[in-house]
Write an enzyme that holds these catalytic residues in place. Structure first.
Site, PDB file in Angstrom:
ATOM      1  N   ASP A 195       1.389  -1.312   0.017  1.00 16.75           N
ATOM      2  CA  ASP A 195       0.119  -0.436   0.049  1.00 16.75           C
ATOM      3  C   ASP A 195       1.179   1.201  -0.069  1.00 16.75           C
ATOM      4  OD1 ASP A 195      -2.043   1.586   0.227  1.00 16.75           O
ATOM      5  OD2 ASP A 195      -2.660   1.797   2.454  1.00 16.75           O
TER       6      ASP A 195
ATOM      7  N   GLU B 282      -1.767  -1.494  -4.988  1.00 15.51           N
ATOM      8  CA  GLU B 282      -2.677  -0.508  -5.012  1.00 15.51           C
ATOM      9  C   GLU B 282      -2.440   0.363  -5.827  1.00 15.51           C
ATOM     10  OE1 GLU B 282      -5.831   0.523  -2.118  1.00 15.51           O
ATOM     11  OE2 GLU B 282      -3.736   2.444  -2.039  1.00 15.51           O
TER      12      GLU B 282
ATOM     13  N   ASP C 287      -2.662   1.641   6.923  1.00 15.82           N
ATOM     14  CA  ASP C 287      -1.340   1.011   5.930  1.00 15.82           C
ATOM     15  C   ASP C 287      -0.787  -0.227   5.683  1.00 15.82           C
ATOM     16  OD1 ASP C 287      -1.290   4.390   4.990  1.00 15.82           O
ATOM     17  OD2 ASP C 287      -0.686   4.464   6.614  1.00 15.82           O
TER      18      ASP C 287
END
Length: 162
Positions: free
Chosen positions: A8, A68, A140
């Site tokens: 992430d 992502e 996160d």
């Protein structure tokens, strides 16, 4: 068995997670957050992300990486900086010839909960169900676990369809 590194990306906090998957089996290996010094210049912070992701690869030897995809935020500068952080992680992975799979946030949510607009609570619940050993300490880190799980679920579905 396939080892997945989920990332992430972020300039302030880059979450990461490593899971093992075989068929429908999922096993939590490790997770954490890369925290570049906020006092550092942009190039220094990007170098930290690159080096830390490289260390993760050396430590855990992932077979694949899932990350992502960044969308445009209201602030174009924020989007650009996030893209830099994402690129630093991607370059660290790609220089090791590890396949990278990129997923939009709604596809990650759908792969975990069945709903592309699921809220954070629904995703957290699914992560706990699928990987009870995972105990993320930050959002996160939790997102990185979800990204790794989403890839595991989507690649299993692709194999099933074939």
């Amino acid at each position: 068995m396939t080892r997945i590194l989920g990332i992430d990306p972020g300039l302030l906090h880059t979450g990461w997670a490593v899971i093992d998957t075989a068929g429908s089996s999922r096993k939590y290996v490790a997770s954490g957050v890369i925290l570049p010094k906020t006092s550092g210049t942009l190039p220094e912070r990007l170098a930290i992300i690159f080096r830390e992701v490289s260390k993760l690869i050396d430590t855990f030897s992932p077979d694949v990486c899932s990350i992502e995809i960044t969308f445009v935020n209201k602030n174009p500068r924020t989007t650009l900086i996030l893209g830099h952080a994402r690129a630093a992680a991607i370059v660290a992975v790609s220089t090791r010839d590890i396949p990278i799979y990129e997923y939009e946030p709604n596809k990650i949510k759908k792969a975990l909960t069945g709903a592309g607009h699921a809220d954070k609570d629904a995703i957290d619940k699914m992560v706990k169900i699928l990987l009870p050993a995972a105990n993320p300490k930050t959002a996160d880190e939790a997102d990185a676990i979800a990204i790794a799980l989403a890839h595991a679920n989507m690649s299993a579905l692709e194999r099933f369809i074939k």
